[in-house]
Design an enzyme around this catalytic site. Structure first.
Site, PDB file in Angstrom:
ATOM      1  N   GLY A 263       0.875  -1.160  -0.045  1.00  0.00           N
ATOM      2  CA  GLY A 263       0.107   0.009   0.053  1.00  0.00           C
ATOM      3  C   GLY A 263       0.932   1.271   0.051  1.00  0.00           C
TER       4      GLY A 263
ATOM      5  N   VAL B  23       1.489  -4.976   3.152  1.00  0.00           N
ATOM      6  CA  VAL B  23       0.237  -5.663   3.868  1.00  0.00           C
ATOM      7  C   VAL B  23       0.569  -7.062   3.915  1.00  0.00           C
ATOM      8  CG1 VAL B  23      -2.157  -5.845   4.205  1.00  0.00           C
ATOM      9  CG2 VAL B  23      -1.175  -3.752   3.262  1.00  0.00           C
TER      10      VAL B  23
ATOM     11  N   ASP C  68      -7.096   9.106  -1.189  1.00  0.00           N
ATOM     12  CA  ASP C  68      -6.531   8.221  -1.943  1.00  0.00           C
ATOM     13  C   ASP C  68      -7.464   7.049  -2.227  1.00  0.00           C
ATOM     14  OD1 ASP C  68      -4.632   7.065  -3.513  1.00  0.00           O
ATOM     15  OD2 ASP C  68      -3.646   6.042  -2.155  1.00  0.00           O
TER      16      ASP C  68
END
Ligand SMILES: *[C@@H]1O[C@H](CO)[C@@H](O)[C@H](O)[C@H]1NC(C)=O
Ligand SMILES: *[C@@H]1O[C@H](CO)[C@@H](O)[C@H](O)[C@H]1NC(C)=O
Ligand SMILES: *[C@@H]1O[C@H](CO)[C@@H](O)[C@H](O)[C@H]1NC(C)=O
Ligand SMILES: *[C@@H]1O[C@H](CO)[C@@H](O)[C@H](O)[C@H]1NC(C)=O
Ligand SMILES: *[C@@H]1O[C@H](CO)[C@@H](O)[C@H](O)[C@H]1NC(C)=O
Ligand SMILES: *[C@@H]1O[C@H](CO)[C@@H](O)[C@H](O)[C@H]1NC(C)=O
Ligand SMILES: *[C@@H]1O[C@H](CO)[C@@H](O)[C@H](O)[C@H]1NC(C)=O
Length: 396
Positions: free
Chosen positions: A89, A94, A205
């Site tokens: 990310g 992640v 975002d």
């Protein structure tokens, strides 16, 4: 001699005492002034902060945010092995993890760039953890140890929206009713972030890969609050650090760093076009022209031929009027001027009812930056033949 001496001594003593008194008084006064100034300043700042709508929530003392041990997390993710990596990310990689009780989690390991203190970080994360909505990914807790800062989220088995809509075979799994359900879910999640939650979060975002899907294909927005935590404090304003993804950013944000809830609305409009067309705005390619997806949609709107935009995979399963309505809404969302764009609660209203809608004005970013640069450097005369306005990209 002796008398005058002692007299002298006495006067000297009194002078000393006087001097001492004066100094003591002076010190007291200075300290008093400092203390008073401090309190005035502080209350002033509190008032200011409250006016800005922010920091009274920051003073919550009893934050009960679950904290995870690093050992537990590294065990759960097999030491952050690459096999467990789900993706990368904007704020770090992640990983998927499985807790000893079998519960699956997603672990976001934050890159170390932020200069934030531990207490501040913990407080911020605790606040974000309190944002709860069925269209937001649930934050379970955090893990802070030394340099490491991690966020622990619930795990989403069906990955993210981009995994489906941009894939040749998987896009079949998302028929129109499902896509419409996803669209409405994202819109509701945004209404909550913008208006209903206590914090007023601007996502900054929003994109297909930040919309995760649970086991029933319900959409859940992820990475909300990250910009708040790492990208500055303001709700609306100007930032030097533009957090976002090219292709989704509103023109005023990408060019001037100016953001507001309306820049999220712009990103939502792009996302909507992508879900309908099954094409990415960034890197959109059309045989005939150098338009991006927005420009293409705008041209089709003007030609009255919007149905050409619809992903051929959903054409059979869709209600045409519903899709056309969604395209209309997306064009309203990507209008060039933030004040023309609807807010998210209006968007939800337009999605679920048959309210009348105004015609969209010209969108921002009609033409790819790349093709614009190419056309202006190689053959400048061609820009005059282009009927579409480029005013957004002109230097001021
Ligand atoms: C509140 O906003 C004003 C301007 O809008 C700014 O000057 C001030 O620093 C802000 N205060 C806080 C505590 O964020
Ligand atoms: C980590 O996993 C190993 C083996 O699976 C286990 O023996 C150990 O107790 C675990 N440690 C923690 C802290 O859970
Ligand atoms: C995890 O990594 C640490 C050091 O990087 C190592 O000492 C430990 O044995 C590793 N544990 C597992 C289960 O791979
Ligand atoms: C979504 O996840 C559930 C549970 O893992 C699975 O049963 C289902 O098939 C998935 N749906 C799609 C469309 O992949
Ligand atoms: C190409 O663009 C022209 C207008 O510039 C239009 O008339 C024509 O239909 C377009 N062709 C295709 C294949 O889209
Ligand atoms: C609409 O698009 C279709 C498919 O490209 C094309 O065949 C048709 O001529 C277009 N109609 C108009 C009015 O442009
Ligand atoms: C959203 O926009 C509508 C229509 O312009 C307006 O009536 C409403 O007050 C706005 N809602 C918020 C929360 O700003």
């Amino acid at each position: 001699m002796a008398f005058s001496d002692s007299d002298h001594e006495e006067t000297k003593g009194t002078t000393k005492m006087m001097a001492g008194l004066i100094i003591a008084t002076a010190i007291l006064v200075v300290v008093g002034v400092l203390v008073i100034t401090y309190y005035i300043r502080r209350s002033h700042r509190n008032i200011e902060a409250r006016e800005n709508g922010s920091s009274d929530e920051r003073q919550i003392e009893d934050v009960e945010l679950p904290s995870f041990e690093l050992d537990l997390i590294s065990n759960a993710t097999s030491n952050f092995s690459s096999n467990n990596k789900l993706g990368e990310g904007g704020f770090g990689p992640v990983y998927k993890g499985t807790l000893p009780d079998g519960k699956e989690i997603a672990v976001k390991r934050l890159s170390r760039s932020s200069g934030q203190g531990i207490a501040e970080f913990r407080n911020e994360v605790a606040l974000i953890a309190k944002l709860q909505h069925r269209n937001l990914v649930k934050l379970l807790g955090c893990c802070i140890q030394g340099e490491e800062k991690m966020l622990i989220y619930e795990y989403m088995p069906n990955k993210s929206l981009d995994f489906f809509i941009f894939d040749h075979t998987r896009r079949n799994l998302l028929d129109w009713p499902r896509r419409f359900h996803i669209i409405c879910g994202i819109a509701r999640g945004l209404v909550y972030l913008h208006q209903d939650s206590r914090l007023r979060i601007i996502h900054r975002d929003l994109k297909a890969s930040n919309v995760l899907l649970d086991s029933e294909m319900n959409p859940k927005i992820s990475d909300f609050g990250m910009a708040r935590t790492f990208g500055g404090e303001q709700f609306e304003g100007n930032t030097n650090r533009v957090v976002g993804t090219y292709g989704y950013m509103a023109p005023e944000y990408a060019i001037d760093g100016q953001f507001s809830i309306k820049s999220d609305v712009f990103s939502f409009g792009i996302l909507l076009l992508e879900i309908i067309s099954g094409k990415k705005n960034k890197g959109f390619y059309h045989l005939n022209n150098s338009l991006n997806l927005i420009g293409h949609a705008w041209r089709l709107w003007k030609e009255g031929n919007l149905s050409e935009l619809i992903d051929s995979f959903v054409q059979d399963s869709c209600t045409l009027s519903e899709v056309l309505r969604c395209i209309h809404i997306s064009l309203l969302c990507v209008q060039q001027h933030p004040k023309d764009r609807p807010n998210m609660s209006s968007v939800v209203l337009m999605l679920v009812s048959e309210t009348a809608m105004v015609n969209p004005k010209e969108p921002g970013f009609l033409v790819d930056k790349k093709s614009l640069e190419a056309s202006s450097s190689s053959k400048p005369e061609s820009s005059s033949t282009n009927e579409l306005s480029l005013s957004v990209l002109e230097p001021r």
